[in-house]
Scaffold this active site. Structure first.
Site, PDB file in Angstrom:
ATOM      1  N   GLY A   1       0.821  -1.210   0.000  1.00 15.17           N
ATOM      2  CA  GLY A   1       0.000   0.000   0.000  1.00 15.17           C
ATOM      3  C   GLY A   1       0.850   1.254   0.000  1.00 15.17           C
ATOM      4  O   GLY A   1       2.082   1.199   0.006  1.00 15.17           O
TER       5      GLY A   1
ATOM      6  N   ARG B   1     -20.954   1.661   9.744  1.00 15.34           N
ATOM      7  CA  ARG B   1     -19.837   1.483  10.670  1.00 15.34           C
ATOM      8  C   ARG B   1     -19.697   0.026  11.118  1.00 15.34           C
ATOM      9  O   ARG B   1     -18.599  -0.496  11.236  1.00 15.34           O
ATOM     10  CB  ARG B   1     -19.982   2.398  11.882  1.00 15.34           C
TER      11      ARG B   1
ATOM     12  N   ASP C   1      -1.299  12.482  14.592  1.00 13.32           N
ATOM     13  CA  ASP C   1      -2.102  13.570  15.152  1.00 13.32           C
ATOM     14  C   ASP C   1      -1.232  14.463  16.046  1.00 13.32           C
ATOM     15  O   ASP C   1      -1.330  15.688  16.010  1.00 13.32           O
ATOM     16  CB  ASP C   1      -3.276  12.985  15.945  1.00 13.32           C
TER      17      ASP C   1
ATOM     18  N   HIS D   1      -8.185   7.884  17.497  1.00 13.38           N
ATOM     19  CA  HIS D   1      -7.653   8.442  16.243  1.00 13.38           C
ATOM     20  C   HIS D   1      -8.834   8.594  15.280  1.00 13.38           C
ATOM     21  O   HIS D   1      -9.101   7.731  14.450  1.00 13.38           O
ATOM     22  CB  HIS D   1      -6.591   7.532  15.623  1.00 13.38           C
TER      23      HIS D   1
END
Ligand code: NAX
Length: 328
Positions: free
Chosen positions: A14, A98, A159, A187
């Site tokens: 990826g 979800r 973050d 996150h």
């Protein structure tokens, strides 16, 4: 010469994998004197692309890279692994609820947790990057009962680094002048970047900046929604910055935080700061000798309390959802 450290990277073909592997192989993950052996895990359709990346790694002639093995079987990929970077995950696609997302990722992180439990080295350290990272880490951890729970962590260092960058611009200082930044919670967009304990050249950051409107309307949303802004600008999600944060996370975990500062890691809660025990939530942590510790005794004001609670509630909901699905 030292024995090579086995580093397993999932999702190796990826875009984060492509940015990550070259930095691992060049010594940025563990140090300029530590040889590494890479174990790459991919799904069968992406093995060929991983082989292409491995060819390029060969072509870099990195002196520290002592070998590369490629697998499409988790049990083999985690055999003997000392550091496991779980990057590959199932992204949310159109029309996916979800629950569907959590279930699809449960299908990845449950067997990977089992494989780590069965075959990883005794000192294994796990970093989950693939989203939803905190809950994927919880799934993997709950299927590795023989591995101490504190070895499973999820990444909020990106973050944290985004927060350092935003604050440094606002204050007109270098990121190196800022200490004690904290990301709390998940996150996700509910995460809470906290500057009330941060310091700029030794002075309290919130007091130095003294701009509540900026904090609420600019800083917090900019950090929390940075991923979406990168997609909007670049036409692809964060890759090099995510890889860099993964390098930072493991490097700090292994080599320790500097005196007088801390970092942010999503780690299993012991109930500190009212975060329910067992949730994998981001905290301020110090590290030493390969172990992390949650920074204790920080005073949490009402502004921070509400935001920490909101993000932690989201984590508890995700945990309840995967429990209901039988994934933990
Ligand atoms: P890509 O879609 O480019 O790559 C993911 C790779 O994982 C693919 O090659 C795919 O074949 C592989 N994969 C899928 N299932 C697998 C399995 N069961 N075993 C092994 N490999 C598997 O995504 P990329 O941009 O590299 O992002 C990877 C993950 O990081 C995503 O879940 C993404 O949401 C997450 N991120 C997390 C961040 C964080 O701060 N925690 C920030 C960056 C990033 O968004």
């Amino acid at each position: 010469t030292r024995t090579p450290v086995n580093v397993t990277v999932t999702g190796a073909a990826g875009q984060i994998g492509y940015a990550l592997l070259f930095r691992i192989a060049s010594g940025h993950l563990l140090g300029a004197d530590v040889p590494v052996r890479l174990r790459l895990l991919e799904i069968p359709q992406a093995v060929k692309a991983a082989e292409g990346t491995a060819m390029e790694l060969d072509d870099c002639a990195f002196p520290l890279l002592s070998g590369i093995d490629i697998f499409d079987d988790a049990a083999k990929a985690f055999e003997g692994t000392n550091v496991a970077l779980l990057v590959g995950a199932r992204p949310r696609t159109k029309g996916m609820e979800r629950g569907d997302l959590l279930e699809a990722n449960g299908g990845i992180f449950k067997p990977q947790g089992e494989a780590i439990n069965a075959g990883a080295a005794d000192d294994v350290k796990v970093l989950v990057v693939g989203n939803p990272a905190n809950t994927n880490a919880l799934i993997a951890q709950s299927h590795a009962p023989d591995v101490p729970a504190e070895r499973f962590t999820a990444m909020t260092r990106l973050d944290h680094n985004r927060a350092l960058a935003q604050l440094s611009k606002k204050a007109g200082v270098s990121v190196a002048d800022i200490k004690k930044m904290t990301i709390w919670g998940n996150h996700s967009a509910t995460q809470y970047p906290d500057i009330f304990h941060a310091e700029i050249n030794g002075k309290n950051a919130a007091e130095t900046v003294n701009d509540q409107a900026w904090l609420e309307n600019d800083f917090i949303p900019t950090v929390a929604k940075r991923g979406a802004a990168i997609i909007e600008a670049r036409g692809a999600s964060s890759a090099a910055s995510a890889a860099s944060a993964a390098i930072d996370h493991v490097h700090t975990w292994v080599n320790g935080t500097a005196e007088g500062t801390w970092t942010s890691m999503a780690v299993v809660s012991d109930g500190s700061y009212g975060v329910p025990e067992g949730l994998i939530s981001s905290f301020p942590v110090t590290t030493k000798d390969g172990k992390w510790e949650i920074v204790q005794g920080l005073e949490i004001n009402d502004f921070s309390r509400a935001r920490i609670d909101a993000s932690v509630n989201e984590l508890a909901e995700e945990r309840d959802a995967v429990r209901k699905l039988g994934l933990i």
